[in-house]
Write a protein that holds these residues in place. Sequence first.
Motif, PDB file in Angstrom:
ATOM      1  N   ALA A  41       0.397   1.359  -0.221  1.00 54.32           N
ATOM      2  CA  ALA A  41      -0.040   2.601   0.432  1.00 54.32           C
ATOM      3  C   ALA A  41       1.068   3.648   0.384  1.00 54.32           C
ATOM      4  O   ALA A  41       0.805   4.849   0.187  1.00 54.32           O
ATOM      5  CB  ALA A  41      -0.452   2.316   1.880  1.00 54.32           C
ATOM      6  N   SER A  42       2.309   3.223   0.560  1.00 58.28           N
ATOM      7  CA  SER A  42       3.437   4.159   0.513  1.00 58.28           C
ATOM      8  C   SER A  42       3.590   4.774  -0.874  1.00 58.28           C
ATOM      9  O   SER A  42       3.863   5.974  -1.005  1.00 58.28           O
ATOM     10  CB  SER A  42       4.730   3.423   0.899  1.00 58.28           C
ATOM     11  N   VAL A  43       3.403   3.952  -1.899  1.00 59.57           N
ATOM     12  CA  VAL A  43       3.520   4.453  -3.272  1.00 59.57           C
ATOM     13  C   VAL A  43       2.411   5.447  -3.580  1.00 59.57           C
ATOM     14  O   VAL A  43       2.662   6.552  -4.076  1.00 59.57           O
ATOM     15  CB  VAL A  43       3.504   3.283  -4.288  1.00 59.57           C
ATOM     16  N   THR A  44       1.157   5.054  -3.302  1.00 57.18           N
ATOM     17  CA  THR A  44       0.044   5.922  -3.702  1.00 57.18           C
ATOM     18  C   THR A  44      -0.045   7.187  -2.852  1.00 57.18           C
ATOM     19  O   THR A  44      -0.348   8.253  -3.371  1.00 57.18           O
ATOM     20  CB  THR A  44      -1.288   5.156  -3.663  1.00 57.18           C
ATOM     21  N   ILE A  45       0.227   7.096  -1.552  1.00 58.50           N
ATOM     22  CA  ILE A  45       0.103   8.276  -0.684  1.00 58.50           C
ATOM     23  C   ILE A  45       1.335   9.165  -0.797  1.00 58.50           C
ATOM     24  O   ILE A  45       1.223  10.375  -1.023  1.00 58.50           O
ATOM     25  CB  ILE A  45      -0.129   7.856   0.775  1.00 58.50           C
ATOM     26  N   GLY A 113       7.253  -3.196 -17.647  1.00 52.77           N
ATOM     27  CA  GLY A 113       7.055  -1.808 -17.247  1.00 52.77           C
ATOM     28  C   GLY A 113       8.154  -1.286 -16.347  1.00 52.77           C
ATOM     29  O   GLY A 113       8.558  -0.117 -16.429  1.00 52.77           O
ATOM     30  N   ALA A 114       8.682  -2.150 -15.463  1.00 54.69           N
ATOM     31  CA  ALA A 114       9.752  -1.721 -14.565  1.00 54.69           C
ATOM     32  C   ALA A 114      11.014  -1.371 -15.346  1.00 54.69           C
ATOM     33  O   ALA A 114      11.758  -0.453 -14.967  1.00 54.69           O
ATOM     34  CB  ALA A 114      10.041  -2.820 -13.545  1.00 54.69           C
ATOM     35  N   GLU A 115      11.247  -2.081 -16.440  1.00 55.34           N
ATOM     36  CA  GLU A 115      12.415  -1.781 -17.269  1.00 55.34           C
ATOM     37  C   GLU A 115      12.277  -0.413 -17.941  1.00 55.34           C
ATOM     38  O   GLU A 115      13.262   0.307 -18.102  1.00 55.34           O
ATOM     39  CB  GLU A 115      12.597  -2.876 -18.327  1.00 55.34           C
ATOM     40  N   PRO A 179       6.449  -3.687  -9.412  1.00 59.83           N
ATOM     41  CA  PRO A 179       6.601  -3.841 -10.865  1.00 59.83           C
ATOM     42  C   PRO A 179       5.372  -4.428 -11.544  1.00 59.83           C
ATOM     43  O   PRO A 179       5.035  -4.044 -12.671  1.00 59.83           O
ATOM     44  CB  PRO A 179       7.809  -4.786 -10.978  1.00 59.83           C
ATOM     45  N   ILE A 180       4.679  -5.350 -10.881  1.00 57.69           N
ATOM     46  CA  ILE A 180       3.498  -5.960 -11.491  1.00 57.69           C
ATOM     47  C   ILE A 180       2.294  -5.033 -11.389  1.00 57.69           C
ATOM     48  O   ILE A 180       1.621  -4.748 -12.386  1.00 57.69           O
ATOM     49  CB  ILE A 180       3.181  -7.319 -10.831  1.00 57.69           C
ATOM     50  N   THR A 181       1.994  -4.556 -10.183  1.00 60.47           N
ATOM     51  CA  THR A 181       0.760  -3.789  -9.978  1.00 60.47           C
ATOM     52  C   THR A 181       0.851  -2.368 -10.504  1.00 60.47           C
ATOM     53  O   THR A 181      -0.069  -1.894 -11.184  1.00 60.47           O
ATOM     54  CB  THR A 181       0.397  -3.752  -8.487  1.00 60.47           C
ATOM     55  N   ALA A 182       1.925  -1.659 -10.196  1.00 60.26           N
ATOM     56  CA  ALA A 182       2.040  -0.250 -10.592  1.00 60.26           C
ATOM     57  C   ALA A 182       2.639  -0.098 -11.984  1.00 60.26           C
ATOM     58  O   ALA A 182       2.008   0.454 -12.888  1.00 60.26           O
ATOM     59  CB  ALA A 182       2.873   0.510  -9.562  1.00 60.26           C
ATOM     60  N   ALA A 183       3.859  -0.608 -12.161  1.00 57.23           N
ATOM     61  CA  ALA A 183       4.534  -0.437 -13.455  1.00 57.23           C
ATOM     62  C   ALA A 183       3.843  -1.224 -14.561  1.00 57.23           C
ATOM     63  O   ALA A 183       3.869  -0.822 -15.720  1.00 57.23           O
ATOM     64  CB  ALA A 183       5.998  -0.865 -13.337  1.00 57.23           C
ATOM     65  N   LEU A 213      -6.864  -3.304  -3.865  1.00 53.75           N
ATOM     66  CA  LEU A 213      -5.634  -4.067  -4.056  1.00 53.75           C
ATOM     67  C   LEU A 213      -4.449  -3.176  -4.408  1.00 53.75           C
ATOM     68  O   LEU A 213      -3.331  -3.394  -3.945  1.00 53.75           O
ATOM     69  CB  LEU A 213      -5.845  -5.117  -5.165  1.00 53.75           C
ATOM     70  N   ILE A 214      -4.683  -2.135  -5.227  1.00 52.38           N
ATOM     71  CA  ILE A 214      -3.596  -1.253  -5.654  1.00 52.38           C
ATOM     72  C   ILE A 214      -3.770   0.133  -5.029  1.00 52.38           C
ATOM     73  O   ILE A 214      -3.371   1.154  -5.585  1.00 52.38           O
ATOM     74  CB  ILE A 214      -3.511  -1.201  -7.195  1.00 52.38           C
TER      75      ILE A 214
END
Length: 401
Positions: A41-45, A113-115, A179-183, A213-214
């Motif tokens: 929620a912090s990332v998306t909002i 993706g995180a890299e 890293p898994i869900t977003a990146a 979930l994301i």
Amino acid sequence: MLLPDWAFLDAVVQWMGHGLFDLAWWQIVLVTLGLTHITIASVTIFLHRHQAHRALDLHAIPSHFFRFWLWLTTGQVTKEWAAIHRKHHAKCEQAEDPHSPHVYGIKTVLFTGAELYRKESKNLDTMKRYGHGTPDDWIERNLYTRFSWQGVALMLIIDVALFGFIGLTVWAVQMAWIPITAAGIINGAAHYWGYRNFEAHDASTNISPWGILIGGEELHNNHHTYPTSAKLSVKPYEFDIGWLYIRMLETVGLATVKKTPPRLAYGDIRPVADEKTLEALIANRYEVMAGYARNLRAVMQQEASKLDANVQQAAKRWLHRDAAKVPADAQAQLKQARAASPVLDKMVQMREELSQIWLNTSHSREQLAADLQAWCRRAEESGIAALRDFSVKLRAVRQTA
């Protein structure tokens, strides 16, 4: 002779096994999912909709909470995240896109993706060009940015203190979640697999109609179509949980939504398409063209008997898509489909002509309106029922506030 303090040792062993909370395994699972959901929620909002796209304004209370929580659970620097994401939109699917699966390969983005993010965060030109308007106060400079990794270290101490040694696992899940869900999933899968509501100028897809979930980021094609919208769902059957949280914040005065997707509305049918029709068409062009694609698919079903099996299959999958999105190995089959069916050929030709209206930036407003009138006239005189009906409906389009 000193004897060991068995009561103290028992307390240490008890803490190591259960932590301060002494939770059952299923309770720890639920708590972990709750903690990771707060991070999502912090990332998306905050990072995505508020910072990167300015789709909403946030009150200082939730804004500072999100910054602090992201420092604890991701170590992500706001300026870096916003800059990299803005560059992704500006250079989407091009060589300069920081994390396109069509540039780096789907496996690279999914698993590393995180890299790719970390690498791009070292690009000073990206930070300077795309990182403007992000927090630059004392706490950002002297804590969140300067000591970015110390936040996740503090989170490790907190997890172990609360849950005992199993807190190491809780912390590992928290660290891997973004890293898994977003990146990985959003930057990779959501530009590779899924369904598309709109022909955005990239390969974005919606990987699920239910964004839970994301945090709603699953609706990625919708987002790339309307990037400055605070709401990511557009269809009645789609759900964006991030939007639910934003509306809750707005209800109590902690957020102000600045923009949502335009709504396609209809009124009385105008005798001819005029400048008001043109305005509504341009504002809602993605929705209008999605409606045209539905009509084209319906006509394709009617004309299917004129095509052989292989051509029919390719036409069903690709004929309604923009030419730039059609793979090279399907181009010849679509050419055969158009040659075998003058109706399909005309539908595709008229779609291309309609999309050119808002691409003709050198034309005046009056000339564009005249172009639209001429398009409607040709459509209604084509002898194709689906094309005629679409044109009549187009003359009823209205722009909403």
